[in-house]
Write a protein that holds these residues in place. Structure first.
Motif, mmCIF file in Angstrom:
data_model
loop_
_atom_site.group_PDB
_atom_site.id
_atom_site.type_symbol
_atom_site.label_atom_id
_atom_site.label_comp_id
_atom_site.label_asym_id
_atom_site.label_seq_id
_atom_site.Cartn_x
_atom_site.Cartn_y
_atom_site.Cartn_z
ATOM 1 N N UNK A 46 4.472 12.722 -15.540
ATOM 2 C CA UNK A 46 4.648 13.309 -14.207
ATOM 3 C C UNK A 46 4.707 12.229 -13.133
ATOM 4 N N UNK A 47 3.907 11.188 -13.293
ATOM 5 C CA UNK A 47 3.965 10.086 -12.340
ATOM 6 C C UNK A 47 5.346 9.433 -12.360
ATOM 7 N N UNK A 48 5.850 9.157 -13.562
ATOM 8 C CA UNK A 48 7.164 8.526 -13.681
ATOM 9 C C UNK A 48 8.280 9.408 -13.161
ATOM 10 N N UNK A 49 8.272 10.677 -13.553
ATOM 11 C CA UNK A 49 9.321 11.590 -13.087
ATOM 12 C C UNK A 49 9.235 11.788 -11.580
ATOM 13 N N UNK A 50 8.012 11.774 -11.042
ATOM 14 C CA UNK A 50 7.854 11.893 -9.601
ATOM 15 C C UNK A 50 8.494 10.741 -8.849
ATOM 16 N N UNK A 51 8.546 9.580 -9.492
ATOM 17 C CA UNK A 51 9.206 8.423 -8.891
ATOM 18 C C UNK A 51 10.708 8.440 -9.098
ATOM 19 N N UNK A 52 11.166 9.262 -10.049
ATOM 20 C CA UNK A 52 12.584 9.269 -10.382
ATOM 21 C C UNK A 52 12.926 8.322 -11.511
ATOM 22 N N UNK A 53 11.931 7.888 -12.291
ATOM 23 C CA UNK A 53 12.206 6.999 -13.429
ATOM 24 C C UNK A 53 13.132 7.727 -14.401
ATOM 25 N N UNK A 69 9.211 9.780 -0.904
ATOM 26 C CA UNK A 69 10.671 9.841 -0.692
ATOM 27 C C UNK A 69 11.286 8.454 -0.733
ATOM 28 N N UNK A 70 10.604 7.460 -0.131
ATOM 29 C CA UNK A 70 11.129 6.092 -0.150
ATOM 30 C C UNK A 70 11.210 5.571 -1.570
ATOM 31 N N UNK A 71 10.169 5.847 -2.360
ATOM 32 C CA UNK A 71 10.186 5.384 -3.758
ATOM 33 C C UNK A 71 11.363 5.983 -4.506
ATOM 34 N N UNK A 121 14.755 6.233 -17.275
ATOM 35 C CA UNK A 121 14.958 5.624 -18.582
ATOM 36 C C UNK A 121 13.840 4.635 -18.844
ATOM 37 N N UNK A 122 13.834 4.084 -20.036
ATOM 38 C CA UNK A 122 12.816 3.097 -20.396
ATOM 39 C C UNK A 122 13.484 1.817 -20.877
ATOM 40 N N UNK A 123 12.801 0.682 -20.664
ATOM 41 C CA UNK A 123 11.570 0.550 -19.893
ATOM 42 C C UNK A 123 11.855 0.527 -18.398
ATOM 43 N N UNK A 124 10.862 0.924 -17.627
ATOM 44 C CA UNK A 124 10.924 0.824 -16.166
ATOM 45 C C UNK A 124 9.611 0.215 -15.702
ATOM 46 N N UNK A 125 9.683 -0.599 -14.672
ATOM 47 C CA UNK A 125 8.518 -1.354 -14.232
ATOM 48 C C UNK A 125 8.398 -1.324 -12.713
ATOM 49 N N UNK A 126 7.183 -1.450 -12.254
ATOM 50 C CA UNK A 126 6.899 -1.774 -10.862
ATOM 51 C C UNK A 126 6.058 -3.039 -10.875
ATOM 52 N N UNK A 127 6.520 -4.060 -10.188
ATOM 53 C CA UNK A 127 5.752 -5.302 -10.042
ATOM 54 C C UNK A 127 5.420 -5.423 -8.564
ATOM 55 N N UNK A 128 4.208 -5.051 -8.195
ATOM 56 C CA UNK A 128 3.904 -4.941 -6.782
ATOM 57 C C UNK A 128 4.789 -3.873 -6.175
ATOM 58 N N UNK A 129 5.628 -4.240 -5.228
ATOM 59 C CA UNK A 129 6.560 -3.316 -4.580
ATOM 60 C C UNK A 129 7.977 -3.401 -5.152
ATOM 61 N N UNK A 159 16.471 5.646 -7.146
ATOM 62 C CA UNK A 159 17.807 6.233 -7.288
ATOM 63 C C UNK A 159 18.875 5.164 -7.115
ATOM 64 N N UNK A 160 18.668 4.250 -6.169
ATOM 65 C CA UNK A 160 19.612 3.140 -5.990
ATOM 66 C C UNK A 160 19.645 2.264 -7.227
ATOM 67 N N UNK A 161 18.481 2.054 -7.819
ATOM 68 C CA UNK A 161 18.416 1.249 -9.037
ATOM 69 C C UNK A 161 19.184 1.904 -10.165
#
Length: 241
Positions: A203-210, A9-11, A212-220, A16-18
């Protein structure tokens, strides 16, 4: 109904804010005449070049796969920071990252043992995006993913789903990438395992709410769009602290 953990949920809240920040900036660009005309005219989903990264509070560490000998990763499995990229081979901003930013990150962080880059197929622009993602997975089965990746992003700009990533063109890219067994490449590209692998990444990306592309996670730290290289450097340095 599946139970959604607090960390997930936090992710989703963070991403979503992004997305909201990115949408606001995109609207400003549209009103002022800025931005790429083709991208402004395209329908959702669309890639974005605006800065939508919020202050991170979620814990994304469990998303890094850190699999030994992963053909879709660069860098040590135990590197202190992992950058995860969700990308589409028909996305021009993904190509911008691949050609301009990633080589610098590899030179300055990956080769120094400080960073690992993990790829996720996130095709959102139609049939040829899906096909290219499965082809990339197939190239990875013969340890030629990154060579194949670079060739697809180095290709001349083209209209999406216009035949540039047809099956025959993808086989030709595989030949240029020196994939050793093209017969196996064809079979892998069309097989169930390729579909399952791409579905897993999506599914991993959609589960995070990604969105569009590109989207990245750098650490947190989540980053949306093809940001300046400094944005990624700052995120890597922050994650090292």
């Amino acid at each position: 109904m599946p139970v959604i953990s607090a960390s997930v949920r936090r992710r989703r809240i963070i991403l979503a804010a992004a997305v909201l920040a990115a949408a606001v900036l995109a609207a400003v660009l549209a009103l002022t005449g800025g931005g790429d005309q083709e991208e402004k005219a395209s329908s959702t989903p669309r890639s974005t070049s605006t800065d939508g990264s919020p202050d991170p509070e979620g814990d994304y560490a469990d998303l890094a796969r850190r699999e030994a000998n992963d053909p879709f990763a660069i860098g040590r499995a135990d590197a202190p920071v992992v950058l995860i990229e969700y990308a589409d081979f028909q996305c021009p901003f993904c190509g911008q990252f691949a050609q301009k930013t990633q080589p610098e990150l590899v030179r300055d962080y990956v080769e120094q043992g400080k960073l690992r880059i993990e790829w996720r197929n996130f095709p959102i622009f139609g049939a040829e995006s899906e096909q290219a993602a499965r082809a990339a997975w197939a190239a990875g089965q013969q340890k030629r993913f990154w060579e194949f990746h670079d060739l697809l992003y180095a290709a001349e700009p083209r209209k999406r789903n216009s035949g540039a990533f047809s099956e025959e063109r993808l086989v030709e890219f595989a030949r240029q990438a020196e994939v050793p067994d093209l017969k196996r490449f064809r079979e892998d590209m069309a097989g169930d395992k390729a579909h399952q692998a791409v579905d897993r990444d999506q599914e991993e990306g959609y589960g995070l709410g990604v969105p569009s592309t590109p989207a990245f996670l750098v650490g947190d730290t989540p980053i949306l769009g093809a940001q300046p290289t400094k944005t990624f450097r700052d995120a890597v340095e922050k994650a090292h602290r």
